[in-house]
Write a protein that holds these residues in place. Structure first.
Motif, PDB file in Angstrom:
ATOM      1  N   PHE A  69       0.830  -1.207   0.000  1.00 49.21           N
ATOM      2  CA  PHE A  69       0.000   0.000   0.000  1.00 49.21           C
ATOM      3  C   PHE A  69       0.866   1.259   0.000  1.00 49.21           C
ATOM      4  O   PHE A  69       0.652   2.180  -0.798  1.00 49.21           O
ATOM      5  N   SER A  70       1.849   1.307   0.876  1.00 54.00           N
ATOM      6  CA  SER A  70       2.681   2.510   0.978  1.00 54.00           C
ATOM      7  C   SER A  70       3.525   2.716  -0.267  1.00 54.00           C
ATOM      8  O   SER A  70       3.695   3.853  -0.741  1.00 54.00           O
ATOM      9  N   LEU A  71       4.056   1.642  -0.852  1.00 48.72           N
ATOM     10  CA  LEU A  71       4.855   1.782  -2.067  1.00 48.72           C
ATOM     11  C   LEU A  71       4.022   2.275  -3.236  1.00 48.72           C
ATOM     12  O   LEU A  71       4.490   3.069  -4.062  1.00 48.72           O
ATOM     13  N   LEU A  72       2.775   1.815  -3.329  1.00 43.38           N
ATOM     14  CA  LEU A  72       1.910   2.280  -4.405  1.00 43.38           C
ATOM     15  C   LEU A  72       1.596   3.759  -4.262  1.00 43.38           C
ATOM     16  O   LEU A  72       1.623   4.513  -5.241  1.00 43.38           O
ATOM     17  N   ASP A 185      -0.004  21.356  -1.457  1.00 42.06           N
ATOM     18  CA  ASP A 185       1.301  20.882  -0.981  1.00 42.06           C
ATOM     19  C   ASP A 185       1.370  20.726   0.529  1.00 42.06           C
ATOM     20  O   ASP A 185       2.004  19.792   1.036  1.00 42.06           O
ATOM     21  N   ARG A 186       0.709  21.617   1.272  1.00 33.22           N
ATOM     22  CA  ARG A 186       0.802  21.569   2.734  1.00 33.22           C
ATOM     23  C   ARG A 186       0.180  20.281   3.295  1.00 33.22           C
ATOM     24  O   ARG A 186       0.535  19.840   4.398  1.00 33.22           O
ATOM     25  N   LEU A 187      -0.746  19.672   2.537  1.00 35.81           N
ATOM     26  CA  LEU A 187      -1.339  18.402   2.963  1.00 35.81           C
ATOM     27  C   LEU A 187      -0.708  17.213   2.237  1.00 35.81           C
ATOM     28  O   LEU A 187      -0.498  16.154   2.833  1.00 35.81           O
ATOM     29  N   VAL A 192       2.444  12.027   1.806  1.00 37.26           N
ATOM     30  CA  VAL A 192       3.361  11.178   1.042  1.00 37.26           C
ATOM     31  C   VAL A 192       4.573  10.808   1.891  1.00 37.26           C
ATOM     32  O   VAL A 192       5.049   9.667   1.855  1.00 37.26           O
ATOM     33  N   ALA A 193       5.061  11.773   2.680  1.00 34.71           N
ATOM     34  CA  ALA A 193       6.203  11.487   3.553  1.00 34.71           C
ATOM     35  C   ALA A 193       5.849  10.419   4.583  1.00 34.71           C
ATOM     36  O   ALA A 193       6.677   9.560   4.916  1.00 34.71           O
ATOM     37  N   PHE A 194       4.595  10.452   5.080  1.00 37.84           N
ATOM     38  CA  PHE A 194       4.155   9.440   6.046  1.00 37.84           C
ATOM     39  C   PHE A 194       4.204   8.045   5.424  1.00 37.84           C
ATOM     40  O   PHE A 194       4.761   7.104   6.023  1.00 37.84           O
ATOM     41  N   GLU A 200       9.520   2.547   4.164  1.00 39.06           N
ATOM     42  CA  GLU A 200      10.904   2.342   4.584  1.00 39.06           C
ATOM     43  C   GLU A 200      10.975   1.500   5.855  1.00 39.06           C
ATOM     44  O   GLU A 200      11.879   0.676   6.025  1.00 39.06           O
ATOM     45  N   THR A 201      10.008   1.708   6.763  1.00 39.82           N
ATOM     46  CA  THR A 201       9.973   0.910   7.988  1.00 39.82           C
ATOM     47  C   THR A 201       9.736  -0.563   7.674  1.00 39.82           C
ATOM     48  O   THR A 201      10.393  -1.451   8.238  1.00 39.82           O
ATOM     49  N   MET A 202       8.796  -0.827   6.758  1.00 47.79           N
ATOM     50  CA  MET A 202       8.528  -2.214   6.367  1.00 47.79           C
ATOM     51  C   MET A 202       9.760  -2.839   5.703  1.00 47.79           C
ATOM     52  O   MET A 202      10.059  -4.019   5.908  1.00 47.79           O
ATOM     53  N   ILE A 203      10.471  -2.045   4.906  1.00 46.45           N
ATOM     54  CA  ILE A 203      11.666  -2.568   4.251  1.00 46.45           C
ATOM     55  C   ILE A 203      12.737  -2.925   5.286  1.00 46.45           C
ATOM     56  O   ILE A 203      13.441  -3.928   5.154  1.00 46.45           O
TER      57      ILE A 203
END
Length: 430
Positions: A69-72, A185-187, A192-194, A200-203
């Motif tokens: 999900f996060s990668l997509l 952009d403010r949202l 996207v960073a989240f 990255e955490t899953m990796i």
């Protein structure tokens, strides 16, 4: 500074590949020897070894849903950003999309065709099935085709994730990703960073699990060796051959594609590609091949530096033409081993999943992307995941041809986007 972690990661996974391959060979040999001469501790030892293998496999499975999900979401955000960067990027993305769809069609045709010519040995398949961990219950024929369309939009995405309704979850992730690109952009940027942080955490978790891959693969391979004996080696050799042949065929098809749409001679394109393919073959990394790809595209194929500087990094970032071909090949081969005949709905679901997952898995290390890319396709096609850790051990061989095909496709698309021999000026929209 930025290249050191990447180099360190490649070194780690190269070393890991060797250990995993040795664990596969050792596990098969130990299982075959135990089958012939007896296993100390008998059934209790066999159950303990099997439990260790299943535990390791489950540790990999637990990362699938959040990672996919996060990668997509982050992959779609990067594609949307690239599309807004100019006409060249939009044209490149259009060709990426066309070729990925072609890759899915080719992947089905090539794998089924090769398996029709060289079928999986039934005795070997039966032995491998008996040695693999028991698949979960409920893996029967897929739903009728009309029911397939109802599952494209999951009524409850959380429930879809819990029930491994992977296609519905992937479709929801695609809509979520495109909707996120329309936010201010403010949202959008924090969102996207989240998801980038989640991915990255899953990796990191997957890397931790993969550190125990030699133990997990040894345990699973020993279970296969106990029942399949040395016959499993022949089945795995056929798997590697089928996958490599399909990838080589896809790579060769890129040459006439470059000739027809890139307006370049066969000999010229072949000479231009050879140095980049040598680097790809030796490093198994499209990123490591990027400098030589740029050099050959500019000097040997008359691509402007502006075009090469935009399209090739974009291709490495979001495009992997061999991903659907190889991933579908793995799943179809596993389906033949388990005696599963996918329905048309399951094949469409697998094709769609292969296209969408290929977006998110680009840039991941081979061992990480192997499981992340293939497990959702297995789930969509109703194929058990239990053989994937065994196949992971021999992935180092097909991965060579994956990378060579990707590099060839990247340069071919760059030449096609450029057009004729004249070196185009930089796109004013960039």
């Amino acid at each position: 500074m930025t290249q050191a972690p990447a180099a360190s990661s490649r070194s780690f996974f190269s070393s890991l590949s060797l250990w995993v391959l040795l664990a596969l060979v050792g596990g098969l040999a130990a299982g075959a020897a135990a089958s012939e001469y007896g296993l100390p501790g008998g059934a209790g030892t066999a159950e303990a070894v099997a439990a260790a293998g299943v535990l390791w496999l489950n540790a990999l499975k637990m990362t699938i849903v959040p990672l996919v999900f996060s990668l997509l979401v982050t992959g779609i955000a990067s594609i949307a950003d690239a599309a807004r960067s100019g006409r060249l990027a939009a044209k490149a993305l259009m060709w990426f999309a066309i070729l990925i769809v072609f890759a899915v069609i080719y992947g089905f045709a090539a794998t089924y065709g090769l398996l029709a010519i060289w079928p999986v040995d039934e005795a070997g398949a039966a032995a491998v099935r008996a040695g693999a961990p028991a698949p979960p219950e409920g893996l029967g024929p897929g739903a009728p085709f009309t029911e397939f369309f109802k599952t494209l939009a999951p009524a409850n995405p959380v429930r879809a994730a819990a029930e491994d309704a992977i296609l519905g979850l992937v479709v929801f992730a695609v809509f979520f990703g495109f909707a996120a690109t329309r936010l201010p952009d403010r949202l959008r940027l924090p969102l996207v960073a989240f998801f980038e942080a989640v991915g990255e955490t899953m990796i990191v978790i997957v890397r931790w699990v993969l550190m125990a891959a030699p133990i997990g693969v040894f345990a699973l391979a020993m279970g296969v060796g106990l029942t399949a004996g040395v016959g499993a080696a022949g089945v795995l050799l056929q798997y590697v051959s089928i996958l490599c042949l399909s990838l080589i065929g896809a790579t060769l098809l890129l040459y006439p594609l470059a000739m027809a749409f890139g307006r370049v001679g066969l000999g010229r394109f072949a000479r231009a590609m050879a140095p980049a393919q040598v680097v790809a073959f030796s490093t198994q990394s499209s990123l490591a091949s990027l400098p030589v790809m740029v050099e050959r595209a500019v000097d040997a194929l008359s691509v402007s530096r502006a075009t090469a500087g935009l399209v090739l990094p974009l291709a490495v970032a979001v495009f992997r033409i061999t991903s659907p071909i190889a991933n579908l090949g793995v799943v179809i081969w596993c389906a033949h081993v388990f005696g599963i005949e996918p329905t048309p709905a399951q094949m469409v679901a697998a094709g769609l999943t292969a296209v969408l997952v290929s977006i998110g898995s680009v840039g991941l290390p081979g061992q990480v992307s192997f499981f992340v890319s293939i497990a959702p396709i297995c789930i969509a096609m109703g194929v058990p995941l239990e053989l994937l850790p065994i196949l992971l051990a021999v992935e180092v061989i097909p991965d060579i041809f994956r990378t060579v095909g990707n590099v060839t496709g990247d340069v071919a698309v760059t030449r096609i986007v450029q057009g004729g021999d004249a070196r185009a000026e930089a796109d004013p929209g960039i």
